[in-house]
Motif scaffolding. Structure first.
Motif, PDB file in Angstrom:
ATOM      1  N   GLN A   1      35.186  66.488   7.474  1.00 30.73           N
ATOM      2  CA  GLN A   1      36.472  66.373   7.274  1.00 30.73           C
ATOM      3  C   GLN A   1      37.470  67.319   7.992  1.00 30.73           C
ATOM      4  N   ILE A   2      37.281  68.539   7.661  1.00 33.56           N
ATOM      5  CA  ILE A   2      37.997  69.746   8.370  1.00 33.56           C
ATOM      6  C   ILE A   2      38.194  69.682   9.937  1.00 33.56           C
TER       7      ILE A   2
ATOM      8  N   HIS B   1      36.493  63.080  -1.807  1.00 30.61           N
ATOM      9  CA  HIS B   1      36.160  62.044  -1.091  1.00 30.61           C
ATOM     10  C   HIS B   1      34.737  62.251  -0.503  1.00 30.61           C
ATOM     11  N   CYS B   2      34.112  63.249  -0.516  1.00 34.65           N
ATOM     12  CA  CYS B   2      32.543  63.474  -0.165  1.00 34.65           C
ATOM     13  C   CYS B   2      31.869  63.184  -1.488  1.00 34.65           C
TER      14      CYS B   2
ATOM     15  N   GLU C   1      43.703  71.309  -0.538  1.00 37.58           N
ATOM     16  CA  GLU C   1      43.364  70.420   0.578  1.00 37.58           C
ATOM     17  C   GLU C   1      41.526  70.459   0.507  1.00 37.58           C
ATOM     18  N   TYR C   2      41.031  71.530   0.129  1.00 34.99           N
ATOM     19  CA  TYR C   2      39.600  71.220  -0.063  1.00 34.99           C
ATOM     20  C   TYR C   2      39.203  70.507  -1.064  1.00 34.99           C
TER      21      TYR C   2
ATOM     22  N   GLY D   1      24.103  70.620   0.509  1.00 37.68           N
ATOM     23  CA  GLY D   1      24.142  70.418   1.854  1.00 37.68           C
ATOM     24  C   GLY D   1      24.781  69.204   2.572  1.00 37.68           C
ATOM     25  N   LEU D   2      24.674  67.980   1.866  1.00 39.95           N
ATOM     26  CA  LEU D   2      25.286  66.880   2.137  1.00 39.95           C
ATOM     27  C   LEU D   2      26.720  67.083   2.152  1.00 39.95           C
ATOM     28  N   LEU D   3      27.268  67.818   0.845  1.00 36.63           N
ATOM     29  CA  LEU D   3      28.601  67.722   0.606  1.00 36.63           C
ATOM     30  C   LEU D   3      29.207  68.741   1.383  1.00 36.63           C
TER      31      LEU D   3
END
Length: 191
Positions: free
Chosen positions: A184-185, A129-130, A122-123, A175-177
């Motif tokens: 998302q979580i 996506h990120c 899931e991660y 940091g952005l990720l």
């Protein structure tokens, strides 16, 4: 005499079929779990090159011991146990050169890594996506660092930038990720 040869041929065919099924089962299980095994190793080793070496050695040991694996049981638990002992051996070899965590701290990290490995698929979906949302130049830096295993100095040299500049960029991108994954979580939890 012919009957004896026929019996030997049938036994040989059975052995080939059995080996083929064993190989097929191993490949299927490994393919389904390899990313999780690697994520587990990475969480305890950190260096991608060392983790890759440990994964290769772990897979070789898994194959050699696959006769001991009971079909239908937890392949991931079995494989991460083998990886754990390979990591311990790696730590013993490295301990001669560097300061490392004591065994209790390492054991606590190992249990935490196991629990996180369960959620790694899931991660990884969130991370992909990120990563796709990053600017292309940021994607290049991340690929150089984490896919290619380049050092910050190598990245700086290849991009014609200073070490500090690359370091700041990677910290900013991480940091952005992190923020993107947390969003998302949070979105998933609200559903």
């Amino acid at each position: 005499m012919q009957h004896l040869q026929g019996t030997k041929m049938k036994k040989s065919e059975k052995d080939k079929n059995s080996n083929s099924l064993k190989t097929e089962e191993f490949v299927e299980l490994l393919t389904a779990n390899q990313r999780k095994i690697f994520a587990y190793i990475m969480s305890l080793v950190i260096n991608i090159n060392d983790a890759d070496d440990i994964l290769q050695e772990t897979v070789k040991i898994m194959w050699n011991k696959f006769d001991q694996f009971k079909s239908g049981t937890n392949f991931l638990a079995w494989s991460t146990t083998i990886a754990y002992y390979r990591i311990l051996e790696f730590r013993r070899q490295k301990s001669r050169n560097k300061i490392i965590f004591d065994d209790q701290v390492f054991e606590n990290l190992q249990y935490q890594a196991l629990s996180q490995t369960q959620d790694s698929d899931e991660y990884l979906v969130y991370l992909k996506h990120c990563l796709n949302k990053l600017k292309e130049s940021d994607q290049v830096i991340i690929k150089m660092r984490y896919t290619n295993g380049s050092t910050l100095q190598q990245i700086a040299s290849q991009l014609g930038r200073t070490f500090q500049s690359v370091h700041r960029s990677i910290c900013r991108i991480q940091g952005l990720l992190r923020e993107c994954i947390n969003r998302q979580i949070a979105t998933e939890l609200r559903r």
